[in-house]
Design a protein around this motif. Sequence first.
Motif, PDB file in Angstrom:
ATOM      1  N   CYS A  43       9.507  26.811  15.489  1.00  0.00           N
ATOM      2  CA  CYS A  43       9.922  27.239  16.897  1.00  0.00           C
ATOM      3  C   CYS A  43      11.349  27.470  17.106  1.00  0.00           C
ATOM      4  CB  CYS A  43       9.263  26.223  17.972  1.00  0.00           C
ATOM      5  SG  CYS A  43       7.524  26.027  18.224  1.00  0.00           S
ATOM      6  N   THR A  44      12.002  26.609  16.232  1.00  0.00           N
ATOM      7  CA  THR A  44      13.611  26.697  16.376  1.00  0.00           C
ATOM      8  C   THR A  44      13.858  28.031  15.490  1.00  0.00           C
ATOM      9  OG1 THR A  44      13.714  24.472  16.430  1.00  0.00           O
ATOM     10  CG2 THR A  44      15.585  25.584  15.704  1.00  0.00           C
ATOM     11  N   GLU A  83      12.129  30.904  15.052  1.00  0.00           N
ATOM     12  CA  GLU A  83      11.794  31.930  15.737  1.00  0.00           C
ATOM     13  C   GLU A  83      12.670  31.949  17.111  1.00  0.00           C
ATOM     14  OE1 GLU A  83       9.644  35.277  17.232  1.00  0.00           O
ATOM     15  OE2 GLU A  83       9.755  34.323  15.186  1.00  0.00           O
ATOM     16  N   SER A  84      12.938  31.064  17.705  1.00  0.00           N
ATOM     17  CA  SER A  84      13.803  31.188  18.955  1.00  0.00           C
ATOM     18  C   SER A  84      15.213  31.672  18.572  1.00  0.00           C
ATOM     19  CB  SER A  84      13.886  29.814  19.714  1.00  0.00           C
ATOM     20  OG  SER A  84      12.644  29.334  20.141  1.00  0.00           O
ATOM     21  N   ASN A  91      15.065  35.274  17.645  1.00  0.00           N
ATOM     22  CA  ASN A  91      15.014  36.063  18.979  1.00  0.00           C
ATOM     23  C   ASN A  91      16.301  36.017  19.698  1.00  0.00           C
ATOM     24  OD1 ASN A  91      12.338  36.618  18.667  1.00  0.00           O
ATOM     25  ND2 ASN A  91      11.511  34.923  20.027  1.00  0.00           N
ATOM     26  N   LEU A 116       6.376  35.153  20.052  1.00  0.00           N
ATOM     27  CA  LEU A 116       6.186  34.013  21.307  1.00  0.00           C
ATOM     28  C   LEU A 116       4.526  33.759  20.968  1.00  0.00           C
ATOM     29  CD1 LEU A 116       8.065  35.419  24.337  1.00  0.00           C
ATOM     30  CD2 LEU A 116       8.707  33.356  22.671  1.00  0.00           C
ATOM     31  N   VAL A 126       8.268  29.151  28.440  1.00  0.00           N
ATOM     32  CA  VAL A 126       9.177  29.915  28.314  1.00  0.00           C
ATOM     33  C   VAL A 126       9.690  30.660  29.526  1.00  0.00           C
ATOM     34  CG1 VAL A 126      10.043  32.305  27.227  1.00  0.00           C
ATOM     35  CG2 VAL A 126       8.363  30.688  26.006  1.00  0.00           C
ATOM     36  N   SER A 142      12.804  32.529  31.806  1.00  0.00           N
ATOM     37  CA  SER A 142      13.992  33.807  31.554  1.00  0.00           C
ATOM     38  C   SER A 142      13.533  34.740  32.735  1.00  0.00           C
ATOM     39  CB  SER A 142      13.628  34.418  30.107  1.00  0.00           C
ATOM     40  OG  SER A 142      14.665  35.337  29.812  1.00  0.00           O
ATOM     41  N   THR A 185      17.654  32.494  28.523  1.00  0.00           N
ATOM     42  CA  THR A 185      16.557  32.044  28.191  1.00  0.00           C
ATOM     43  C   THR A 185      16.143  30.830  27.857  1.00  0.00           C
ATOM     44  OG1 THR A 185      15.910  34.140  27.379  1.00  0.00           O
ATOM     45  CG2 THR A 185      14.425  32.430  26.718  1.00  0.00           C
ATOM     46  N   VAL A 189      13.421  28.018  26.015  1.00  0.00           N
ATOM     47  CA  VAL A 189      12.261  27.778  25.544  1.00  0.00           C
ATOM     48  C   VAL A 189      12.143  26.343  25.301  1.00  0.00           C
ATOM     49  CG1 VAL A 189      10.820  28.201  23.108  1.00  0.00           C
ATOM     50  CG2 VAL A 189      12.436  29.994  24.168  1.00  0.00           C
TER      51      VAL A 189
END
Length: 394
Positions: free
Chosen positions: A309-310, A312-313, A316, A358, A374, A376, A382, A384
Amino acid sequence: MSQWQQQGDRLTQERIRRWNLAGWVLLGLLPPAIAILDASPARQYWMFGLLLLVGLCHTLVLTRPDSPVLPPRTYLTVLALVLGATAYLLDGGAAFYVISLPQFWLFTRTPADAIRLSGAAAALTVFGGTLGQGWSPHFLTGNTVFTLVAYAAGASLGLWMHRFVGQSTERQEQLTAELAITQEELAAAHQRQGAAEERERLAREIHDTLAQGFASIVVLAEAARAAAVSDPVRCAEQLTSIEQTARENLAEARVLVGSAPVSGIASGSLAATLRRTLDRFVQDTGLTVTAELPDIDLDQRTRVALLRCTQESLANVRKHAGASTVGVVLSAYDGGVELEITDDGCGFVVEDSHGFGLDGMSRRLAELDGELAVTSSLGDGTRVLASLPTPTKD
């Protein structure tokens, strides 16, 4: 018909024959033996001999039905002759015939054989009884009528039972065939579902690891090419980052193809791994990152999920956010753990986002009974938030 069905039918037929034997001995053999006690010794000897003969033959054909010494058809012939002889000795044997009638259906293969052999036994019974009583113009005695009625009723009932059993067997075979087809379809559906789930898992892993790594390599390579002349030191740093990212991708690729152990992080080292990930992110992007990463002892699957998750965030943020600051907070609460990642970028409309990243994060967390939130909006950055229950520790 399957093997287990045939075996079950044989066992059922054997049980029926054994129960018939018990009733036949009790109601068929014993009454003639008792009735002959008042007769002459010669008749007693003949009666006991005939009953012993047919009893031994019945036992042999019941225990060894496939024996060539006494096949069932021969036994039934012997039984018919004994019925005629006992009818002569007793001056009538309709009751013995009635009790013996089911055997002509239990020990024959076709209804035609049962009808022929039971008819011959009925004729011999009538003949023996008539002969024992003496010839008379009025031959339709009670013994004769009872025997003929029993034969007709037995033939009708036997034909009906044969048809009923045949239809039941046909329905059973049809249901068995349908069950086999259903089982095959279910197995194929499970296989397809398993293959689809595996494809989805691999796609998610490739997106979260290899694809992100290749994207970083492309960005770093473009930056290194631009800085090759104007800033050789910066170019060297970016080339080093490209090498590190390529090595990490190679390690992940080996994990995905099964030539290396399961990828991940050592027990209890999520905070250290996240710090290394954030340091690489700062090195590659130059953004400001603030982090609160206490050491929390978590199981392997939870650590990997939060790491992905980290990653991917941060990917992004790099590709879409246009942010200058990123915040990462890892915290534990009673029964769970949370990872919050925020940025001050341009933001986006969450409802309009249909990206694989996501969705992949949400599915990964859902597999562990976790949730992804999420938040935003355009111009407001944003947030998450990944939440997972705390599982049993390794």
